[in-house]
Scaffold this active site. Structure first.
Site, PDB file in Angstrom:
ATOM      1  N   GLU A 188      38.740  39.954  37.699  1.00 38.67           N
ATOM      2  CA  GLU A 188      37.539  39.090  38.245  1.00 38.67           C
ATOM      3  C   GLU A 188      37.016  38.855  37.323  1.00 38.67           C
ATOM      4  O   GLU A 188      36.825  39.660  36.467  1.00 38.67           O
ATOM      5  CB  GLU A 188      36.786  39.692  39.676  1.00 38.67           C
ATOM      6  N   GLU A 227      36.945  46.508  44.695  1.00 34.14           N
ATOM      7  CA  GLU A 227      35.428  46.851  43.954  1.00 34.14           C
ATOM      8  C   GLU A 227      35.153  48.445  44.854  1.00 34.14           C
ATOM      9  O   GLU A 227      34.027  48.973  44.981  1.00 34.14           O
ATOM     10  CB  GLU A 227      33.724  45.673  43.977  1.00 34.14           C
TER      11      GLU A 227
END
Length: 373
Positions: A257, A143
């Site tokens: 995710e 991320e």
């Protein structure tokens, strides 16, 4: 190319040590076998550099060091499943709000930090290579919406007098990313490289970030997105973004995710993230049927991406059910991140197993989805 129906089960080694068990139609079975029987074909694992304090106390959250990854990767390969490795380049959790340098790299910067990224990435992959368990995909940073290895690789804003909006400086981050990417390519050029941001419904974010990546001629294969419907806009926004960026950059896209809750029931030892308020934002009933419908709709969304560029998804921590006092972070881990909060399981009501370890409909549904691309 096979559509990826993946799971991130990085907590599993810790959960098994704590005695957690799983059941498939009432039969106790090993987790990876249950997942494969229900259509899962890929597994994602995170890796932290050194998830222990100076006294050797673990930080929690699965304690995903190299030794843990090596053992789990062997099990993944034995099952004939694809393996996706997620380098955090930290000693513990990273996300857009925190990207802490590993303790061993604390004093490094510039070229020395880049060398550390290269050496560490190559060392990990060569250890996997020795055992013939190399990953099929590697995520260079987790991320990294706002960069990684802060402050060196942080995307800091600066004011351009010719523009009304502040601009972000990418050069330092891309230098560090390139060193990680170089290491992957040198070990095995067939490993696919994923660059992973959060907020999958924000097309403006992805256009800004990956336009800069194009300018810098960054070498990667897949755009990875986090997508949680209660945080990251609705599925329409996600699909618009997937369609746009896959065509704009001519890259495959992957939901790296995702998850959704199957209940709002509280459980002892848990400090649950998914709440009534988030369920209202997510738009699906917080029940087994609602969870299954969300996942079914997400898969359909990814499959609609043009030119077969929708590679699939990875569900985050589907096996993290209550029991054994597992925690997202020990006191030592919280001190490392400077983030003190209640210990415990934060994800149990978003698992794909109920609180007793029984397979839920959302997982069982996957075996009936056979989509090759």
């Amino acid at each position: 190319m096979e559509f990826l129906k993946g799971m991130d089960i990085s907590m599993l080694s810790e959960l098994e040590k704590k005695g957690i068990r799983y059941y498939n139609h009432g039969r106790e079975e090993e987790l990876l076998g249950i997942l494969k029987e229900n259509g899962v074909n890929a597994i994602r694992l995170r890796i932290w550099n050194n998830p222990y304090d100076e006294k050797g106390n673990p930080y929690g959250g699965g304690t995903n060091d190299l030794a843990s990854v090596l053992k789990m990767a062997e099990r993944i390969k034995e099952k004939g499943m694809q393996f996706f490795l997620d380098f955090h380049y930290s000693d513990f959790w990273t996300d857009p709000k925190k990207q802490i340098k590993p303790k061993a790299w604390k004093e490094l910067s510039g070229k020395k930090l880049g060398t550390a990224v290269y050496d560490y990435t190559k060392m990990v992959l060569e250890e996997l290579q020795k055992r013939d368990i190399l990953p099929d995909m590697v995520q260079v940073g987790n991320e990294i919406t706002n960069g990684f290895l802060w402050p060196d690789g942080q995307l800091k804003a600066y004011r351009n007098l010719e523009e009304q909006q502040p601009q972000r400086e990418y050069e330092s981050m891309f230098f560090l990313l390139e060193r990680g990417i170089q290491a992957v390519r040198e070990v095995d050029s067939n490993i696919e490289i994923v660059l992973h941001l959060d907020f999958g419904g924000d097309n403006g974010l992805y256009r800004e970030w990956f336009d800069e990546a194009e300018k810098h001629r960054l070498d990667y294969d897949i755009i990875g997105l986090s997508y949680y419907p209660y945080w990251h806009e609705n599925l329409t926004k996600l699909e618009e973004n997937l369609q746009d960026i896959s065509q704009r950059y001519e890259k495959a896209v992957l939901v790296a995710e995702t998850s959704y809750g199957f209940t709002l029931e509280e459980k002892e030892g848990c400090s649950l993230v998914f709440s009534k308020e988030l369920a209202e934002k997510g738009g699906y009933e917080p029940a087994p049927e609602g969870q299954a419908q969300f996942l079914k709709d997400l898969i359909a969304c990814i499959e609609r991406v043009k030119k077969n560029r929708g590679r699939g998804f990875f569900y985050w921590e589907p096996a993290w059910i209550p029991g054994g006092n597992s925690t997202w972070a020990s006191v030592e881990g919280q001190k490392y991140m400077n983030d003190m909060a209640p210990e415990g399981n934060t994800w149990a009501n978003q698992a794909l197993f109920d609180y007793e370890g029984n397979v839920l409909p959302a997982l069982e549904m996957l075996k009936n989805i056979h989509k090759n691309k």
